[in-house]
Structure formats: C-alpha cells, structure tokens
Design a protein around this motif. Structure first.
Motif, short mmCIF file in Angstrom:
data_model
loop_
_atom_site.label_atom_id
_atom_site.label_comp_id
_atom_site.label_asym_id
_atom_site.label_seq_id
_atom_site.Cartn_x
_atom_site.Cartn_y
_atom_site.Cartn_z
N GLU A 130 1.15 12.26 3.45
CA GLU A 130 1.30 11.36 2.30
C GLU A 130 0.72 11.92 1.00
O GLU A 130 0.92 11.34 -0.06
CB GLU A 130 0.70 9.99 2.63
N ASP A 174 1.28 3.73 1.67
CA ASP A 174 1.15 4.50 2.90
C ASP A 174 2.46 5.25 3.18
O ASP A 174 3.45 5.07 2.45
CB ASP A 174 0.79 3.58 4.09
N GLN A 202 0.85 -1.19 0.00
CA GLN A 202 0.00 0.00 0.00
C GLN A 202 0.89 1.25 0.00
O GLN A 202 1.91 1.26 0.68
CB GLN A 202 -0.87 0.01 1.27
N THR A 243 5.83 3.33 3.45
CA THR A 243 6.26 2.79 2.15
C THR A 243 6.78 3.91 1.26
O THR A 243 7.82 3.76 0.59
CB THR A 243 5.07 2.07 1.46
#
Lengths: 509, 252
Positions: free
Chosen positions: A233, A67, A65, A70
C-alpha cells in the motif's frame, strides 16, 4: 482584449466555436429550445445527485481508510474512467486530423499553426475534464457532502486523468500515423479507440468470471488472489487513489506531474500537428482509387438491390465496423461465460439481458444508418418503387445484420436450454424491432457521415431507444428465471413503445 | 404517328406549392415529346420546387402533373418508371463504385441485368469514366461524381429526363461531355427538362425556353420567339432574360 493571433486570442475563438457547437447539439439547432434544455440539464443533475446519494450512502456513512482493498477499488475506478476518456480523446484527435473544416483557412493564414494546435489539444483536455466532471461530479459532491472537503481531491484527479489521457491519445495517434501512414490511421485509430474504451472493464470482468466465477468486479478486486499479487500500500502506484481519498501531498504530485506531462507532450507535438493534418486531409481529397466489386452485373428486384446496397455500405463503413467491434467486444465476457459454464445452465440470467440490450442498441444505430442516413435520398425517392416497399427493404437489411451477429449466441444457448434460447431470440427480436421502429418514427434525413451526431436530432428517440432496450433486457432476464413478473416488464416495454409512438412526428405525418 | 409524339412529355396545370409563402403559384407548362426544354429563372423563382414535384420528391398543394399522359400524383410509381432525375448536388454513395452504383439504380428501376450492364458500360464510356468504373466514388472530384450521378439518371433509359442545374461546378470538358450525352439522348427521342443559369446552353441546345418568376411561367417560346417578344434587334438572351424578370417584378 488579447492581441490577435496570440494564444489567448485563439483560445477565445475556439471557446466561442465550441460553445455554439455544444448549444446547437443540445438544442438540435433550435434556439427556442434553450430554456427547455436548461431545465432538463438541471433535472438531470439533480437526479444524478439523487442516484449518487443512494449508491454511496452505505459506504460514506463509515470512515473510509486508505487500506489496500480501498486503494485497489479507487484505482480501478480511475483506470476505468481513464480508459473511456482515452477512447474519447483518440476519437477527438482523429477528428481533428481528418476534418478539414476551418483548417485550410487557418493553415493558409500567416500564423504559427502550433499555437492553434496547442489550443486545440488544450480544448480536447478541457472537454474531457468537463465530460468526466458532468458524469462523476455528482458522486464526488455526495462524497464531499457526507465525508468532508477532503474528497475535493477527487476533482483534482479527474482533471489529472483528463490531461494525461488527452496527451496519451495525441501521442498514440501520432505514433499510429508514423507507423502506418495517414490513410490507414483513420480506421486503425477508431478501432484502437473502441478497444481501449472497453478493454479494461472487459478484462476485469473476464478475470472476475474465471477466477471467482462471479460477475462482481468489486468482489474480484477484493479477493485474496488480487491482494496477494498487487504492490504494497505504500507503492507510488496508489498515489492517484490516495490523492482522490484526500491526501493533499499525493494530489500535488499527481496533478503537477500530469500538468507537466501535458505541457511537455503538447510542446513536442503541437509544432508537428500542422504537417500531420495536411497529410491526413490530403488523403481525403486525393482520389482514392481503390478497386472493388466485381465486373458481373447482378440486378434483382428493387428490394433485393436495396438490401444488398445497405449491406455493402455497412460493411464498407470503417467507423461502423469499429462500433460493431465494440459491441462484440462487450459481448465477449458473456460469450466466454457461456463457453465456460456450458452445460451447467446457470448463465442465461446474465447472458440473455446482455444480448437483448446489445441487439437493441446495435439495431438503433443500423436503423438510423439505413433509414435516416441515406446519402442519395433523391435517387431512392425518384425510383419507381412504393415508399413502403423501400422502407421494408431497409428494415429487412437491419434485421438481417442483427440476425447474423446474434444467431451464434442463440445457437449456443440452444445447446444449453431450448427455453432460454427462445427467450433470448424473442428478446433480441423485440429489442431490435423496437429500436428500428423508433428510428422509423423519428426519422430525419441526414448524411451517413453525421452518424456521430444522430443523437442530437431527437433526444426522445435516443432516450426511448435505451429505455426500451433496458426494459426488454430486464424482461428477458426475469423470464429466464421462470418468474411471471417478466410479463409486467413486457407490458411496461409495450406501454413505453406506445408512448413513444404518441410523441413521435410520424403520428402527425 | 407514334401516340407518344402527340402526348406531351410533361404537362403541368395549376400547380401550387407553398412553404409559408408561395414557391410555385398556379404554374402551367407543356413540354413536347422529344423536346429539349430549358427552364430559366432567378434564384428562388420556383424552378427546383417545380422539378422536385414533377420527379415525385415533393407533394404539390394543388394542380396536375402528367408525364406522357400518366397522372404523376395519382400514380407516382408508373410516372417514375419513365422518368430520370438529376439534382444539382450529386448524391451518390461514396463507398460504391460507379458500376455498383449503376447496378443499384438499374435494380431500383427493374432493368434486366444484361441490358443494364450494356447501358452502364455505354454510359461510362460516353462520360469517360471507364477507367474508374471499379473504383469507389469516395475520392472522386465533383465533376466525376456529377457524371456518375448523370449515368445513374440515364441507365434505365428514361423517356423524360429532368435535370436541375446539372452543370454547376463542372469544368469545360466535363460540361461539354454532359451536353453531348444529353444531345444524344434527345436525338434518340428522349425529352429533357433542365434548369440552368448558363444562358449559353439555352442559346445552343434548347428547343424552347420557359422563364419562371415568382413561381409562375412569365414567358415561353423558342429563342427566336422570345427575341421577337422581348428583345430589341440582336439582343442577347441575357438581356432578354433580365428584361422579362424586371418586367414581371415591376408588374407585381
């Protein structure tokens, strides 16, 4: 067929030269080796894919994902490869500036020089792309294989990073040129390239060590401290990471932006390139009357003067200094760790292998310079000194330099633990001696200026040097834990060294 | 009489060297002490290979080389001690100054520091390099580099000076300077063996001339002797040289 002197015509000319140059580099100038090199390349690609599979298997089995953790991890990977690519690109730009080769022919021809330089900047970006694809491609392939075609975006990001780092290198080098002039830029650019290449990873490593007391960069990047201090993000900052993770919208923007930046900077600087190149090359042909040395005449034994000569040449070699600086730069995190953890006795397991590995690699380079890179082989060969004595003096010069660089680290370790200092000393000595021996066995006369291409003269020597240094480093790392398993790795290193000797041309001499 | 006067400066017998095909083939020649000996020959005749073997830079396949009676193959270190070598490509260290270079060479030949310093300054003076003595060689022109290399070949005061095309690429002024230094050395009893393509040097400076072709000595003598043997009337050395080489090729 494209019209002579047009952009495609120059591009074809450059491509042909680059292809032949690369082929010569891969085959060490021996056309009969082409088939063998092709087989090695295929084997290399297959093994890289296997390594990539093993590394990535635990991660791609689950859905990734985009997110914040990551995005941070992917962005730092992009920055990491970007800094290495920027360093390489700066080296390429400096080479273009200062290597005369065909430039005088081209600049004296009735052609628009900017076309040539636009093509050359393009060639630099292309070679940077190819190099990054060669190294990162297997990982992306495995991601595509396991995670689906959305990972194709990672290739787009590699190309975007290559384009941006190339024009950034052009702009940076030209800025240096304007600031400090052609004469000083050469050395400055090499040093900046060395620092740029290592600064990101070293900075990250240092931050990881001091904030979390860990050597894991990933753990640091996922820490609450970092998560609390980076933008949210949805920030534009994460677009390259999102693009790499398969967001096509982000990919179009990032790739489009980098192509535009590339075209704009190339259009801006290509017309000025000719002037800078002329200024740079004229510094290398104009006498550089730099006063140095003393009036006092000091003559010792042949061995003494040889060692002194080698030391002087090493100290006066800007490229070598920048490379040594790079080595020292990579040693700075373990040095900081040593200082940080002084007295706690828990650092050696990391510090000792790093020291040993660095000593092996540095000694390999220095040994090549002193043994193979002799600029006056006729003079030294015609001197009334036994060849063995000459070689011994050169080896002593290498070991003196290694001793000078690594002694402070061993002394630092000595304050923590005598046993660890002893292991470090033995490891450094063995790694440096092994690399020097390999250079001795595979020596091939060359000019010092060919240092960059020293790896092409013998692939076996290069591979063996790295492999044996890693072995000594591993043996040192295991030995400081007190495990007897270290003996097995020591024996393996000795066996590898024996194998290299068996394969070396020196055995046949 | 000084024993050195009777012993040949250089004596070569049955010298052979092959790189797949013979480069030097059963060569024999003698250079007398105090002589300026010029080795002529077409490209690929084996001149450089011969001189590299004499200097200990190349191992012969067979034959004998003696330098002032010293067996240069059995005892290369002793032979090298009294020999100076200069190749056509000036090989010096860019990052050293001429003085540092000469200091290094003097150390290799174990010349005493004060003697070496005096000789270095004398040579740099002769070769008009005094003003550049403490500048790094990296910016030097080809002529200056060749002069530094020549000074290096002479700083240990060799008894036998071996020079391979030392005047290649030098301008008239530098070439004259080098010739003057060599003439001075011959006057001081040194022996010189030199290859060149500049035939004017042979006419002006050489005591004797040897012509090599196909790795063998095909003619040898003073200019007058060669003229008697191969020339017609007032034939130039160039005409004689071409006649000798053509005759040798025809004989093959």
């Amino acid at each position: 067929m494209s019209a002579a002197r047009s952009l495609p015509w120059f591009a074809r000319h450059e491509a042909r030269l680059a292809w032949r140059d690369m082929l010569a580099m891969m085959t060490a100038g021996q056309p009969r080796r082409e088939r063998r090199v092709a087989i090695w390349l295929v084997a290399f690609a297959v093994s890289l894919h296997a390594i990539a599979y093993l590394v990535l298997r635990p991660y791609v089995s689950r859905e990734i994902q985009p997110d914040l953790p990551t995005l941070i991890a992917v962005t730092s990977t992009i920055l990491l490869s970007g800094s290495a690519m920027l360093s390489q690109a700066m080296e390429s730009v400096t080479r273009t500036f200062y290597t005369r080769s065909d430039l005088e022919l081209i600049l004296s021809a009735p052609v628009q020089a900017q076309k040539v330089f636009a093509v050359r900047i393009g060639a630099m970006a292309l070679s940077a792309s190819l190099m990054s694809i060669l190294l990162m491609g297997p990982f992306i392939d495995i991601l595509i294989f396991r995670g689906g075609p959305r990972w194709l975006g990672a290739y787009g990001i590699l190309i975007a990073v290559s384009l941006v780092t190339t024009v950034l290198a052009v702009a940076l080098t030209i800025k240096l040129f304007q600031l400090i002039g052609p004469r000083r830029t050469r050395l400055a650019a090499q040093i900046v390239a060395a620092i740029v290449g290592g600064i990101f990873v070293i900075g990250l490593q240092t931050a990881a060590m001091f904030s979390g007391g860990t050597f894991s960069r990933l753990s640091f990047l996922q820490s609450s401290f970092v998560l609390a201090h980076v933008p949210g993000e949805h920030s534009i900052l994460w677009w390259p990471a999102r693009a790499a993770l398969g967001n096509w919208h982000a990919l179009i923007w990032v790739l489009g932006g980098s192509v535009l930046a590339f075209l704009a900077i190339t259009a801006r600087y290509a017309p000025r390139f000719a002037g800078y190149v002329l200024a740079a090359t004229s510094t290398s042909i104009r006498p550089r009357y730099r006063q140095s040395g003393s009036n006092r005449f000091r003559v010792g034994t042949p061995a003494m003067v040889l060692r002194r000569k080698e030391r002087l040449l090493i100290l006066r070699d800007p490229w070598l200094i920048s490379q040594s600086l790079m080595q020292l730069l990579y040693l700075s995190p373990p040095a900081l760790l040593l200082w940080h953890n002084y007295g706690r006795g828990s650092t050696a397991i990391v510090l000792v292998p790093v020291l040993i590995m660095s000593a092996g690699q540095l000694a390999g380079g220095l040994a090549w310079l002193t043994i193979s890179g002799e600029d006056a082989p006729d003079l030294v060969g015609s001197a009334p000194v036994a060849p063995g004595r000459l070689l011994r003096a050169k080896i002593e010069a290498v070991m003196q330099c290694i001793g000078l660089i690594f002694c402070p680290f061993v002394a630092g370790l000595l304050l923590v633990s005598r046993y660890q200092a002893l292991i470090a000393f033995a490891g450094i000595f063995l790694a440096a001696a092994s690399s020097t021996a390999i250079q001795l066995w595979f020596r091939a006369q060359a000019k010092r200026s060919q240092f960059r291409r020293r790896h092409t003269s013998s692939r076996i020597a290069t591979l063996a040097e790295a492999l044996i240094s890693i072995n000594w480093a591993a043996a040192g790392g295991i030995a400081v834990t007190g495990s007897p398993l270290g003996i097995i790795v020591v024996l393996l290193a000795a066996f590898l060294l024996w194998c290299v000797w068996r394969l070396s041309p020196a055995r046949l001499r | 009489m000084n024993p050195d006067q009777t012993t040949p400066a250089l004596s070569i017998k049955g010298l052979r060297k092959s790189f797949g095909r013979p480069a030097v083939d059963d060569l024999a020649l003698n250079v007398r002490a105090g002589e300026f000996y010029l080795l002529l020959g077409p490209n690929g005749a084996g001149k450089t290979t011969t001189l590299r073997m004499v200097s200990g830079l190349l191992k012969p396949d067979a034959g004998e080389i003696r330098i002032f009676g010293i067996d240069a193959i059995a005892d290369p270190v002793a032979a090298k001690r009294i020999t100076g070598w200069l190749s056509d490509e000036p090989m010096i260290y860019d990052k050293l100054t001429p003085l540092e270079y000469l200091e290094f060479v003097a150390g290799l030949w174990s010349v005493e520091a004060s003697v070496a310093a005096a000789r270095a300054r004398e040579l740099l003076g002769w070769l008009n390099l005094e003003a550049h003595a403490r500048e790094r060689c990296e910016g030097f022109s080809r002529g200056m580099r060749q002069k530094v290399a020549l000074a290096g070949a002479l700083v240990h005061d060799p008894k036998l000076i071996i020079l391979d095309e030392p005047l290649t690429g030098l301008d008239a002024g530098s070439a004259r300077m080098v010739k003057d230094v060599l003439a001075e050395k011959v006057r001081a009893d040194a022996s010189v063996v030199m290859t060149t393509h500049i035939l004017e040097i042979a006419e002006r400076m050489a005591d004797r001339i040897g012509v090599i072709s196909g790795g063998r000595l095909v003619a040898e003598g003073t200019l007058a002797e060669l003229r008697d043997q191969f020339g017609r009337g007032q034939a130039s050395l160039e005409d004689m040289f071409l006649t000798i080489v053509e005759q040798d090729r025809a004989a093959e």
